[in-house]
Write a protein that holds these residues in place. Structure first.
Motif, PDB file in Angstrom:
ATOM      1  N   LEU A  26      14.078  53.580  43.454  1.00  0.00           N
ATOM      2  CA  LEU A  26      13.861  54.781  44.258  1.00  0.00           C
ATOM      3  C   LEU A  26      14.591  54.695  45.594  1.00  0.00           C
ATOM      4  N   VAL A  27      14.489  53.550  46.266  1.00  0.00           N
ATOM      5  CA  VAL A  27      15.166  53.390  47.560  1.00  0.00           C
ATOM      6  C   VAL A  27      16.682  53.506  47.375  1.00  0.00           C
ATOM      7  N   ALA A  28      17.218  52.808  46.375  1.00  0.00           N
ATOM      8  CA  ALA A  28      18.662  52.824  46.153  1.00  0.00           C
ATOM      9  C   ALA A  28      19.163  54.224  45.830  1.00  0.00           C
ATOM     10  N   SER A  29      18.372  54.999  45.098  1.00  0.00           N
ATOM     11  CA  SER A  29      18.786  56.363  44.737  1.00  0.00           C
ATOM     12  C   SER A  29      18.674  57.312  45.926  1.00  0.00           C
ATOM     13  N   LEU A  55      20.699  61.138  39.506  1.00  0.00           N
ATOM     14  CA  LEU A  55      19.690  60.178  39.966  1.00  0.00           C
ATOM     15  C   LEU A  55      19.346  60.404  41.435  1.00  0.00           C
ATOM     16  N   GLY A  56      20.335  60.743  42.237  1.00  0.00           N
ATOM     17  CA  GLY A  56      20.064  61.038  43.637  1.00  0.00           C
ATOM     18  C   GLY A  56      19.170  62.256  43.798  1.00  0.00           C
ATOM     19  N   LEU A  57      19.446  63.301  43.041  1.00  0.00           N
ATOM     20  CA  LEU A  57      18.615  64.506  43.081  1.00  0.00           C
ATOM     21  C   LEU A  57      17.215  64.213  42.544  1.00  0.00           C
ATOM     22  N   ALA A  58      17.152  63.404  41.488  1.00  0.00           N
ATOM     23  CA  ALA A  58      15.852  63.058  40.918  1.00  0.00           C
ATOM     24  C   ALA A  58      14.999  62.291  41.917  1.00  0.00           C
ATOM     25  N   ILE A  78       9.368  56.990  51.037  1.00  0.00           N
ATOM     26  CA  ILE A  78       9.409  57.146  52.498  1.00  0.00           C
ATOM     27  C   ILE A  78      10.538  56.306  53.091  1.00  0.00           C
ATOM     28  N   VAL A  79      10.655  55.048  52.636  1.00  0.00           N
ATOM     29  CA  VAL A  79      11.711  54.168  53.144  1.00  0.00           C
ATOM     30  C   VAL A  79      13.087  54.723  52.796  1.00  0.00           C
ATOM     31  N   GLY A  80      13.262  55.141  51.544  1.00  0.00           N
ATOM     32  CA  GLY A  80      14.559  55.673  51.129  1.00  0.00           C
ATOM     33  C   GLY A  80      14.949  56.924  51.902  1.00  0.00           C
ATOM     34  N   LEU A  81      13.991  57.833  52.092  1.00  0.00           N
ATOM     35  CA  LEU A  81      14.267  59.048  52.857  1.00  0.00           C
ATOM     36  C   LEU A  81      14.600  58.709  54.309  1.00  0.00           C
ATOM     37  N   GLY A 130      20.587  47.404  43.949  1.00  0.00           N
ATOM     38  CA  GLY A 130      21.236  47.909  42.739  1.00  0.00           C
ATOM     39  C   GLY A 130      20.959  47.029  41.536  1.00  0.00           C
ATOM     40  N   LEU A 131      21.004  45.723  41.723  1.00  0.00           N
ATOM     41  CA  LEU A 131      20.712  44.798  40.624  1.00  0.00           C
ATOM     42  C   LEU A 131      19.251  44.927  40.165  1.00  0.00           C
ATOM     43  N   LEU A 132      18.330  45.020  41.132  1.00  0.00           N
ATOM     44  CA  LEU A 132      16.921  45.197  40.779  1.00  0.00           C
ATOM     45  C   LEU A 132      16.715  46.527  40.058  1.00  0.00           C
TER      46      LEU A 132
END
Length: 302
Positions: free
Chosen positions: A46-49, A120-123, A168-171, A189-191
């Motif tokens: 989620l964070v990476a996306s 994936l970014g939109l999702a 929240i972190v990703g946003l 990305g690997l995770l």
């Protein structure tokens, strides 16, 4: 052909089911795999996306608004039906979860297959809005009036939910422009790459065909609402919000996928009908093999 894109994802679910029934690698593996995915791998995805999602684009607000509108309209229709045909919270809670919740692992896997990194970014943006909403609404549906204290306790727990925190972190990283420095993007990305296949295997391991044989009328009715009516509603709402292309596809995908396996855990925690919820998860997952490609094709999205 759409079916050729989707069937490998369901093959992973079937493989998970077969491995769990064979006792391989060990019965204790699956709960541990679910935990590592839920607390580490999936939040990393989620964070990476979200970091690369176009969250500064005002147009992206339309996707989040359309997702909220779709969920609220479906919940309002269910509440109206409950007013006409009274139902205890133990049954109403699984019904609501069977209609508005979604299997995030499967949704992201299908989105990635059909729409790539852009999808994936939109999702991820959609999930940042929808995950807290459906969790809170599920708790409300499962909680009787006299259990308000227990409901508040669960809401507080949801606010500490690793998926919500990851959103929240990703946003925050996306909005501030900080990004993921010092190679952190490669680590996440690997995770993230491990999350979806492991998640789909765990979905298969959690299937309970025996539960799907019980209460067939309820399973069929709720399944039809989730797998047929919800994507149709999402397509209408998306059109009303002016969504097109990948945005419309992502909205409908998350409306067309089956309910979340984690709904069973919440149902058991709040004293709901666990057998009904297990049956809904299993029946919808099996039926979705046919309904997802059929609905996307019928709605002209693929």
């Amino acid at each position: 052909m759409l079916l050729f894109t989707i069937w490998p994802l369901f093959a992973l679910i079937c493989l998970g089911y077969a491995l769990a029934r064979a006792g391989f690698p060990d019965p204790g593996f699956w709960p541990a795999a679910e935990r590592i995915n839920y607390f580490i791998l999936f939040p990393a995805l989620l964070v990476a996306s979200l970091v690369s999602a176009p969250v500064r684009d005002p147009a992206i607000l339309k996707l989040g608004g359309a997702a909220v509108a779709t969920i609220l309209l479906a919940a309002a229709a269910l509440a109206l039906w409950r007013f006409v045909v009274p139902s205890p919270a133990a049954r109403f809670g699984p019904t609501v979860q069977g209609v508005i919740r979604f299997n995030t692992y499967l949704g992201l896997a299908i989105t990635g297959s059909l729409a790539g990194p852009e999808g994936l970014g939109l999702a991820a943006v959609l999930l940042a809005v929808a995950v807290p909403l459906v969790n809170v609404m599920s708790i409300i549906a499962l909680t009787e009036a006299g259990s308000a204290g227990r409901g508040r306790a669960l809401v507080r727990a949801i606010l500490r939910n690793p998926l919500i925190l990851a959103c929240i972190v990703g946003l925050g990283l996306a909005l501030t422009g900080i990004g993921l420095p010092f190679g952190a993007d490669r680590l996440l990305g690997l995770l993230a790459q491990a999350s979806l296949p492991l998640g789909l295997l765990c979905v298969g391991a959690a299937l309970r065909p025996d539960a799907a044989r019980q209460d067939l009328p309820a399973l069929a009715g709720i399944g039809a609402m989730r797998l047929l009516a919800m994507p149709a509603l999402a397509a209408l709402v998306g059109a009303g919000f002016g969504l097109a292309g990948t945005e419309a596809l992502v909205l409908v995908i998350f409306a067309a996928i089956p309910t979340a396996p984690t709904a069973y855990v919440l149902t058991r925690q709040l004293g709901g009908d666990g057998t009904l919820m297990a049956g809904l998860v299993t029946a919808q997952t099996l039926a979705a093999v046919a309904t997802i490609p059929a609905m996307l094709a019928a709605l002209g999205l693929r």
